[in-house]
Scaffold this motif. Structure first.
Motif, PDB file in Angstrom:
ATOM      1  N   VAL A  97      19.340  31.686  25.031  1.00 41.29           N
ATOM      2  CA  VAL A  97      19.284  32.337  26.334  1.00 41.29           C
ATOM      3  C   VAL A  97      20.332  32.076  27.309  1.00 41.29           C
ATOM      4  N   GLY A 101      22.541  37.281  28.688  1.00 41.23           N
ATOM      5  CA  GLY A 101      21.959  38.055  27.706  1.00 41.23           C
ATOM      6  C   GLY A 101      21.040  37.021  26.866  1.00 41.23           C
ATOM      7  N   VAL A 102      20.287  37.443  25.843  1.00 45.13           N
ATOM      8  CA  VAL A 102      19.471  36.660  25.012  1.00 45.13           C
ATOM      9  C   VAL A 102      19.892  37.076  23.538  1.00 45.13           C
ATOM     10  N   VAL A 116      21.806  41.451  29.017  1.00 47.23           N
ATOM     11  CA  VAL A 116      21.160  41.323  30.294  1.00 47.23           C
ATOM     12  C   VAL A 116      20.886  42.732  30.928  1.00 47.23           C
ATOM     13  N   LEU A 119      17.770  44.331  28.966  1.00 44.37           N
ATOM     14  CA  LEU A 119      16.468  43.217  28.936  1.00 44.37           C
ATOM     15  C   LEU A 119      15.169  44.104  29.362  1.00 44.37           C
ATOM     16  N   VAL A 124      17.702  42.180  36.030  1.00 48.39           N
ATOM     17  CA  VAL A 124      17.021  40.708  35.428  1.00 48.39           C
ATOM     18  C   VAL A 124      18.141  39.648  36.091  1.00 48.39           C
ATOM     19  N   PRO A 127      17.574  35.460  33.018  1.00 48.30           N
ATOM     20  CA  PRO A 127      16.799  35.500  31.779  1.00 48.30           C
ATOM     21  C   PRO A 127      16.073  34.512  31.406  1.00 48.30           C
TER      22      PRO A 127
END
Length: 235
Positions: A97, A101-102, A116, A119, A124, A127
């Motif tokens: 994370v 972003g993820v 991001v 999401l 967001v 995150p």
């Protein structure tokens, strides 16, 4: 072409393989695996291992030989584009994370990024406050670039769309007679007064020139009063 050899040395940047007496080739750390990103070659091969490698470059003058170990296996990135075409929905495990972003793992060692902006429908800000490493996330595949080895994913496109925005109605502007309304009377106030002789005069309160010009003496009024009482002024 392919060659076979023995791993005779490991360094931070790769593994040396002896393909024949006096001739060694280097397998750079980036050429060891398609999916793994080892920090050290010992995570993939060990000294003394017998390996098969593909010749990538040969420089006879410098007696340098560049080898590739991962090229002996099918390119999983090419297979990935066939397995996960755009629009494919898949569940993966969150492996990282960041602020932008993820990262979600689709296959062992193959991660995609949920930017991001993908999401959620709303913004967001952090995150890490919503997603944790190790969680499962359902995503949809947007794009896979096998050359750059990048996978673009989205989460928000699987979420229900946000309700439409309702704009406030603006008050309707009056038109025509409604807008004009009633007109206010113009001019200065006037007043009607009655004078002696039963005459009715109309004049403007603010215009001195409009006042009646008839002059009445006090004596005349007094005489008229006595006459009305049956008395006459003594002379």
């Amino acid at each position: 072409s392919r060659v076979r050899g023995k791993v005779v040395g490991l360094t931070q940047f790769g593994a040396f393989v002896e393909v024949e007496p006096g001739l060694e080739g280097l397998i750079h750390i980036s050429e060891l695996s398609w999916t793994k990103r080892p920090k050290h070659p010992s995570e993939v091969v060990k000294e003394g291992d017998e390996v098969e490698a593909v010749v990538l470059r040969l420089d006879p003058a410098e007696r340098r030989l560049s080898l590739g170990l991962k090229q002996t296996q099918p390119d999983p990135w090419q297979l990935l584009t066939e397995k996960y075409p755009p629009g494919t929905v898949v569940k993966g495990r969150i492996t990282g994370v960041t602020d932008f972003g993820v990262f979600v793992e689709l296959e062992p060692g193959m991660e995609g990024l949920v930017h991001v902006s993908e999401l959620d429908h709303g913004r967001v800000e952090n995150p890490a406050a919503l997603f944790k490493k190790g969680q499962e996330m359902e995503v949809v595949v947007l794009h896979i670039d096998p050359v750059e080895q990048r996978i673009s994913l989205s989460r928000k496109r699987l979420l229900p769309p946000p309700p439409p925005r309702v704009e406030e109605e603006r008050p309707r502007r009056a038109k025509g007679k409604e807008a004009r309304g009633k007109r206010k009377p113009k001019g200065r106030p006037e007043e009607r007064r009655e004078y002696e002789y039963g005459a009715v005069a109309e004049y403007n309160l603010y215009d001195a020139s409009a006042l009646p010009t008839t002059s009445v003496k006090l004596g005349d009024l007094y005489g008229d009063l006595l006459a009305s009482l049956g008395l006459e002024e003594e002379k």
